[in-house]
Design an enzyme around this catalytic site. Structure first.
Site, PDB file in Angstrom:
ATOM      1  N   GLY A   1      72.436 -24.674  33.395  1.00 42.15           N
ATOM      2  CA  GLY A   1      71.711 -23.520  32.868  1.00 42.15           C
ATOM      3  C   GLY A   1      71.092 -23.798  31.508  1.00 42.15           C
ATOM      4  O   GLY A   1      69.908 -23.507  31.274  1.00 42.15           O
TER       5      GLY A   1
ATOM      6  N   ARG B   1      89.088 -38.934  45.399  1.00 46.10           N
ATOM      7  CA  ARG B   1      89.983 -37.809  45.132  1.00 46.10           C
ATOM      8  C   ARG B   1      90.593 -37.204  46.393  1.00 46.10           C
ATOM      9  O   ARG B   1      91.781 -36.905  46.430  1.00 46.10           O
ATOM     10  CB  ARG B   1      89.222 -36.728  44.376  1.00 46.10           C
ATOM     11  CG  ARG B   1      88.849 -37.187  42.995  1.00 46.10           C
ATOM     12  CD  ARG B   1      87.975 -36.216  42.267  1.00 46.10           C
ATOM     13  NE  ARG B   1      87.754 -36.712  40.905  1.00 46.10           N
ATOM     14  CZ  ARG B   1      86.953 -36.138  40.020  1.00 46.10           C
ATOM     15  NH1 ARG B   1      86.293 -35.049  40.349  1.00 46.10           N
ATOM     16  NH2 ARG B   1      86.820 -36.641  38.817  1.00 46.10           N
TER      17      ARG B   1
ATOM     18  N   GLU C   1      76.720 -26.766  39.968  1.00 48.88           N
ATOM     19  CA  GLU C   1      77.798 -26.544  40.928  1.00 48.88           C
ATOM     20  C   GLU C   1      77.530 -25.329  41.814  1.00 48.88           C
ATOM     21  O   GLU C   1      78.079 -25.227  42.909  1.00 48.88           O
ATOM     22  CB  GLU C   1      79.141 -26.376  40.190  1.00 48.88           C
ATOM     23  CG  GLU C   1      80.352 -26.482  41.120  1.00 48.88           C
ATOM     24  CD  GLU C   1      81.694 -26.306  40.398  1.00 48.88           C
ATOM     25  OE1 GLU C   1      81.709 -26.362  39.155  1.00 48.88           O
ATOM     26  OE2 GLU C   1      82.712 -26.124  41.086  1.00 48.88           O
TER      27      GLU C   1
ATOM     28  N   HIS D   1      91.750 -31.967  43.235  1.00 49.44           N
ATOM     29  CA  HIS D   1      91.855 -33.131  42.355  1.00 49.44           C
ATOM     30  C   HIS D   1      93.299 -33.630  42.341  1.00 49.44           C
ATOM     31  O   HIS D   1      94.216 -32.856  42.134  1.00 49.44           O
ATOM     32  CB  HIS D   1      91.413 -32.731  40.946  1.00 49.44           C
ATOM     33  CG  HIS D   1      91.084 -33.897  40.086  1.00 49.44           C
ATOM     34  ND1 HIS D   1      92.042 -34.790  39.699  1.00 49.44           N
ATOM     35  CD2 HIS D   1      89.926 -34.329  39.548  1.00 49.44           C
ATOM     36  CE1 HIS D   1      91.457 -35.727  38.946  1.00 49.44           C
ATOM     37  NE2 HIS D   1      90.184 -35.471  38.844  1.00 49.44           N
TER      38      HIS D   1
ATOM     39  N   GLY E   1      73.477 -18.230  33.299  1.00 46.57           N
ATOM     40  CA  GLY E   1      74.467 -19.295  33.092  1.00 46.57           C
ATOM     41  C   GLY E   1      73.966 -20.264  32.038  1.00 46.57           C
ATOM     42  O   GLY E   1      72.770 -20.571  31.964  1.00 46.57           O
TER      43      GLY E   1
ATOM     44  N   SER F   1      92.612 -36.389  33.486  1.00 45.61           N
ATOM     45  CA  SER F   1      91.405 -37.083  33.937  1.00 45.61           C
ATOM     46  C   SER F   1      91.686 -38.194  34.953  1.00 45.61           C
ATOM     47  O   SER F   1      92.668 -38.913  34.863  1.00 45.61           O
ATOM     48  CB  SER F   1      90.689 -37.698  32.740  1.00 45.61           C
ATOM     49  OG  SER F   1      89.695 -38.591  33.185  1.00 45.61           O
TER      50      SER F   1
ATOM     51  N   LEU G   1      78.727 -33.772  36.088  1.00 47.41           N
ATOM     52  CA  LEU G   1      77.914 -33.687  34.876  1.00 47.41           C
ATOM     53  C   LEU G   1      76.527 -34.222  35.167  1.00 47.41           C
ATOM     54  O   LEU G   1      75.513 -33.673  34.738  1.00 47.41           O
ATOM     55  CB  LEU G   1      78.570 -34.489  33.751  1.00 47.41           C
ATOM     56  CG  LEU G   1      80.003 -34.092  33.385  1.00 47.41           C
ATOM     57  CD1 LEU G   1      80.468 -34.861  32.159  1.00 47.41           C
ATOM     58  CD2 LEU G   1      80.088 -32.608  33.119  1.00 47.41           C
TER      59      LEU G   1
ATOM     60  N   ARG H   1      83.109 -34.802  46.186  1.00 50.49           N
ATOM     61  CA  ARG H   1      82.337 -35.289  45.038  1.00 50.49           C
ATOM     62  C   ARG H   1      83.075 -36.446  44.379  1.00 50.49           C
ATOM     63  O   ARG H   1      84.285 -36.412  44.219  1.00 50.49           O
ATOM     64  CB  ARG H   1      82.138 -34.168  44.023  1.00 50.49           C
ATOM     65  CG  ARG H   1      81.385 -34.599  42.786  1.00 50.49           C
ATOM     66  CD  ARG H   1      81.130 -33.449  41.847  1.00 50.49           C
ATOM     67  NE  ARG H   1      82.335 -32.884  41.269  1.00 50.49           N
ATOM     68  CZ  ARG H   1      83.030 -33.450  40.287  1.00 50.49           C
ATOM     69  NH1 ARG H   1      82.654 -34.602  39.777  1.00 50.49           N
ATOM     70  NH2 ARG H   1      84.118 -32.869  39.808  1.00 50.49           N
TER      71      ARG H   1
END
Lengths: 251, 667, 212
Positions: free
Chosen positions: B45, B337, B453, B266, B40, B284, B469, B463
């Site tokens: 990765g 969320r 992830e 989401h 990955g 977003s 990120l 989350r």
């Protein structure tokens, strides 16, 4: 809507390709790739080989799609990738020609899939700042003027799809290469290595067999991220400076 | 639990520092002799491979994409959290830790989350040094914005393309190591199986996707950074090729899968528009800073909307139900969320959805246009502007902040969100569950690590925005380079692993057999059609709300689907060529097995927490009812062979020494 | 290409200024005097050899570029070919080689018609104020009464117009001179040059054909 698709079919890199014509029924809410999904499902149901086309994120950021639609990389709409192109921009009865990106440096693997690893090698030649993990100083210790950071972002927004090469009558990779050179040269962190970087990247670009830029600007016109050819002028400037006014040589 | 989380002792804030100072190291001359496989090239990765390369290990890195830069981290929009406290608004490592634990509904490991918050600040430093063009203030210093579930501004961003810029930074570092020869990159190679020799992860079997050739790759340890499994739902915001196969193959070799039912839905995505749809697009979370979510109060308005007789703008202010502001006055439109998604589902279940399918709510910016427009007019010295003028000025301000998102919305829907409210609906976005790992990010298989992830470690049951990120890069840049030493320091006497050993040959044969089995079915239905059906089962019964009855039914349906798949799937083409349908078939086969495990996990967890909402466990006003006395544990499932019986549950009890478990309230 | 191109633009300006004397109604006196000066001055001689060299260099570079780029393009052409461009004429930009070739052919014919005649041909003489001059003016009059020559000249100037419109601004871009403040001005100058120089040259044959 009923459409006629003329699609380039090619079994593998060694074999010769040809156009095949397909009928497909689509609706205006579909994206272009979803229309191709419909075609492929249809082909599979007839136990035929589906059309291979590369795609992944389907929201215009990964840069994987690589097809030329009616003569335009990513289709006729400006600032759009093929996956964001929607069928409402086509009419019932349209004949749509779909071809792979064409350039000697981007050989076709199969149908619409091409090899763009040359781009990786251009980045590997110098499209980075040499900083090891953990060496960084505090992020706010070097202020960067807001509009300079924005300009760097504009260049860094390149998704590496290769539409610039596909659109260029010379198959030049100048827009791609210059976007990276400009992104890094605009930022204070990237200026340290800029002479070596531009020499190595331009040298690698030539070695990959891309053509020379003659400022046709088709690259900017077809770039899904609307990256400016002003970056190319900047690369030229940096290249002159590096080759004439610095001690650096290609490494 | 027979598997130990290996959390170091000592006070929370000292654990990582002390552990780092005392953990075993590998000397530079030995690093040169040790091989590491990284699968990955996303944020986790690429950052891991480049950093391990910098340290002197021999790294072999794999991606199924044509280039490392295509990994799906590239699509992350909003931003990355870090406890820099540059805004002087009271942020700290502890507050980021606390927000993340609370946001995750107290289902994550304290020590891991604290370490994440601790290294978050170094990530921003590293990214800036790599040339990531973060947004800046006029003075040239870094800008921040706010995300759901927190009360400080700690999110760093690069317009709506933060993931892209961070990934390109990591990709640049990786490219440098490739040039220097410390990383050997294998593009268009998919990991088909994990090779275990003497109980340790020693390599992988990879398929060259262009030629179909199977390759044996050996190393002293294997790191999986292969992302999440949201595509088990078919429709999700994940990229089309995102899959669980690498992780699932590890499970089939004995690794544990932790909390698989914790999926994040989401709240702000573009609604589904038809059966042909292949994926969903995220808008977003940052939009909820300025957008207000509503549905009509009256059913006649809803019906008129669906019939196309009126538009959202035609509905009078007093006939609109701003349900998030009504139900959660303290956080309003910026609730986390899971809460926002569930609330949208509830109003749509009441029949008040605003599109033809009844599965959408409005996200309206008119207020923001007005607010920004007024202050903009004031700034220009116009203290009595017309409403039209105000809206026009306001639209310009909003365009500056979210221009690319508004443009994307218009491209997809054909509607201009500057003049008509956006329609949004929740969609699958992220999976908090993943491979079980200890504090070293090592799975229960020695020498097999999992980052980003693909592991379960930091987000609990939900989350927070802009934390994915952060975690991917924390794991890759600042955790694994140290913790891999705990395993490799014991391997310095191990010679190069031979890829021609018996275990490698046997595993390769198993892979070839599986390919033969799939191609041999030669049925009538496409891989895609099975994937769609699986997705529908999962969404209907294991999606935003779950019940024991539905889950039991769904498990049977998935089992039947699996049987049908192996009887009737049709894969065109052969195994020795570039064959995307064959690749997809492998991934869907693994998704079907994982889907069943998710259902089993959701059935086991008789409580509602974070993204996991069991209808039987809710408060009187419809909020999630957590049951800390019985379910404060990580469910780690062992299921090496789905054909040989039910999965086995291992429980890792979660110990909270530093935070008090409270009912999560955003009211 | 950019440096040689810009030099050649300079030459065109000077050449046009001289040739416009053909429009004076003085029976060719000013032109013939100018012609003599241009063919006898040693400085002009040096410059003109430099000029030939740059023309050939520009053409040579162009041909090399054409073949290199054709190789980069590969053997398979697009079935549907469109070229979009930004801030330049896409026809001109993508056909610079062919436009250049047209101009090269024109130069050959043009030089054969006048320069060769001057150097090695039989040109009648004329006397002004006691000095003898070669009367190239007569030769001009004769050539431009032939409709085919006039048409070919006009077509070539059209080609030159396209070549210059793209070439002028392209040269600045290649030299790295691109700036949000000045580039629009450079593009403007390029357009003006690209229109005025070819029109200026084309007026001469048209004037002779229709009005003389």
């Amino acid at each position: 809507m009923k459409l006629k698709l003329k699609i380039w079919r090619q079994k593998n890199q060694a074999s010769k390709g040809t156009f095949e014509t397909y009928d497909v029924v689509a609706n205006e809410h579909m994206s272009f790739l979803e229309m191709l999904d419909v075609l492929n499902e249809d082909l599979i149901s007839q136990k035929k080989e589906p059309v291979v086309f590369e795609h992944d994120c389907r929201e215009g950021i990964c840069g994987t799609c690589s097809m030329v639609i009616n003569g335009h990389p990513h289709g006729p709409n400006g600032g759009t990738t093929a996956c964001q192109l929607h069928m409402r921009f086509f009419k019932d009865g349209d004949i749509i020609t779909v071809e792979p990106f064409r350039a000697s440096a981007f050989p076709v693997y199969k149908d619409l899939a091409v090899d763009r690893s040359a781009f990786d090698r251009i980045i590997q030649a110098g499209g980075y700042i040499s900083v090891n993990t953990g060496q960084a100083v505090d992020a706010n210790s070097v202020p960067v003027e807001q509009n300079v950071a924005e300009a760097a972002f504009d260049a860094a927004a390149c998704i590496g799809c290769g539409a610039c090469v596909a659109a260029c009558p010379n198959s030049s990779a100048m827009l791609f290469t210059s976007a990276k050179v400009a992104h890094l040269s605009l930022l204070p962190q990237g200026q340290v290595e800029e002479n070596q970087r531009v020499l190595n990247m331009v040298n690698q670009m030539d070695a990959e067999g891309f053509g020379r830029c003659s400022n046709v600007t088709a690259c900017e016109a077809e770039c899904p991220k609307e990256i400016s050819v002003a970056n190319i002028a900047m690369l030229n400037r940096k290249y002159f400076k590096a080759s004439l006014a610095s001690e650096k040589k290609v490494q | 639990m027979k598997y130990d989380g290996k959390v170091p002792s000592g006070p929370l804030a000292e654990k990582w520092k002390n552990y780092r100072g005392t953990m075993p190291l590998v000397a530079p001359n030995n690093k040169r002799r040790l091989d590491i496989i990284v699968v990955g090239t996303g944020l986790a990765g690429a950052s891991a491979a480049s950093t391990l390369g910098e340290l002197g290990y021999n790294v072999k890195c794999f991606t199924f994409h044509d280039s490392p830069r295509r990994a799906h981290s590239i699509a992350a929009q909003g931003g990355i959290n870090a406890a820099k406290n540059y805004q002087n608004d009271g942020d700290s490592v502890y507050r980021l830790f606390y927000d993340t634990i609370k946001g995750g509904d107290y289902r994550s490991r304290e020590a891991n989350v604290y370490r994440l918050a601790e290294v978050s600040t170094s990530i921003i430093d590293q990214a800036v040094a790599q040339g990531v063009p973060f947004a800046r203030e006029y003075g040239g210093l870094l800008a921040n914005r706010s995300f759901g579930g927190v009360q400080v501004s700690r999110t760093f961003y690069a317009r709506g393309q933060t993931g892209q810029q961070l990934l390109l930074g990591a990709y640049a570092s990786l490219s440098r190591q490739i040039t220097l020869g410390s990383v050997q990159m294998h593009n268009r190679h998919e990991m088909m199986d994990l090779v275990i020799e003497d109980g340790k992860a020693r390599g992988i079997i990879a398929r060259n996707l262009l030629t179909g050739e199977l390759e044996r790759h050996a190393a002293h340890c294997v790191i999986l950074a292969t992302g999440g499994y949201g595509n088990v739902f078919y429709l999700s915001t994940n990229a089309m090729m995102s899959n669980t196969s690498a992780a699932w193959r590890a499970v089939r070799r004995g690794a544990l899968m932790a909390n698989p039912c914790f999926t994040q839905i989401h709240p702000t995505c573009i609604p589904v528009s038809g059966d042909y749809q292949s994926k969903l697009t995220l808008m977003s979370e940052s939009l909820r800073n300025d957008g207000r979510v509503w549905v009509p109060k009256k059913m006649e308005d809803v019906e008129a909307l669906r019939a196309g007789k009126i538009k959202g703008v035609d509905i009078a202010e007093e006939d609109r139900d701003y349900y998030l502001e009504r139900r959660y006055p303290a956080f309003g439109n910026l609730v986390p969320r899971d809460v926002a998604s569930r609330a949208a589902k509830q109003v749509c279940d009441e029949g008040r959805g605003v599109n033809v399918a009844g599965l959408a709510v409005f996200l309206d910016f008119e207020d923001a246009f007005e607010r920004y427009g007024k202050s903009e007019a004031n700034a220009h010295g116009d203290h009595n502007p017309s409403r039209e003028k105000v809206l026009e000025l306001g639209r310009k301000v909003v365009e500056k902040k979210y221009g690319n998102l508004f443009e994307m919305y218009e491209k997809i829907t054909g509607q201009n969100p500057y003049f008509t409210p956006m329609m949004i609906y929740p969609a699958v976005h992220y999976t908090m569950g993943g491979l079980w790992v200890d504090y070293n990010l090592e799975t229960n298989i020695p020498g097999l690590f999992s980052l980003g992830e693909s592991n379960f470690s930091d987000h609990g049951a939900n989350r927070l925005g802009a934390s994915a990120l952060m975690q991917g890069l924390a794991d890759g840049y600042f955790v694994i380079p140290y913790t891999v030493g705990t395993f490799l320091s014991k391997e310095i006497r191990t010679p190069k692993i031979d890829p021609n050993g018996a275990a490698f040959k046997a595993t390769e044969k198993a892979v070839a057999d599986r390919i033969g089995q799939l191609l041999g079915v030669n049925g009538t239905q496409s891989v895609e059609s099975f994937h769609r059906r699986l997705g529908k089962i999962m969404w209907d019964y294991c999606g935003m709300s779950r019940s024991a009855e539905g889950l039991n039914k769904a498990r049977k349906m998935v089992q039947d689907l699996r049987a049908e798949f192996y009887k009737d799937v049709f894969i065109p083409g052969s195994a020795d060529e570039y064959n995307p349908e064959l690749e997809k078939a492998h991934r869907v086969a693994d998704f079907i097995e994982l889907g069943e495990l998710m259902i089993v996990d959701a059935l086991d967890r008789n409580e509602s927490c974070g993204g996991h909402f069991r209808e039987e466990y809710q408060t009187e006003d419809g909020e999630a009812l957590r049951r800390d006395d019985e379910y404060t544990y990580v469910s780690a499932w062992e299921w090496p062979n789905p054909d040989a019986g039910d999965p086995t549950l291992h429980k890792e009890e979660l110990v909270f020494e530093n935070v008090e478990l409270k009912t999560r309230s955003y009211k | 290409m950019s440096l040689t191109g810009l030099f050649l633009v300079l030459f065109l300006v000077v050449h046009l200024a001289g040739n416009l004397q053909l429009l004076l109604d003085d029976g060719g006196e000013a032109f013939n005097v100018y012609t003599k000066k241009m063919t006898t001055s040693p400085i002009i001689k040096v410059i003109s050899y430099g000029n030939y060299f740059f023309i050939l260099l520009h053409a040579f570079q162009g041909i090399l570029l054409y073949f290199k780029n054709r190789k980069a393009r590969g053997s398979e052409a697009y079935a549907v070919k469109v070229t979009k461009a930004v801030n330049t004429n896409s026809f001109a930009a993508s056909n610079m080689a062919w436009l250049g070739l047209l101009i090269l052919v024109f130069l050959g014919i043009h030089m054969g018609d006048f320069w060769y005649q001057m150097k090695w041909g039989e040109v009648p003489t004329v006397v002004y104020h006691g000095d003898t001059y070669e009367n190239l003016y007569l030769k001009v009059e004769a050539s431009f009464s032939n409709i085919w020559i006039v048409l070919f000249y006009c077509l070539s100037m059209l080609g030159l117009a396209f070549h210059l419109t793209h070439g002028f601004q392209s040269a600045f871009q290649s030299l790295g001179l691109n700036h949000p403040k000045y580039s629009p001005f450079i593009r403007g100058v390029g357009k003006v040059i690209g229109v005025i120089i070819p029109i200026g040259f084309a007026i001469i044959p048209l004037y002779y054909f229709f009005l003389k």
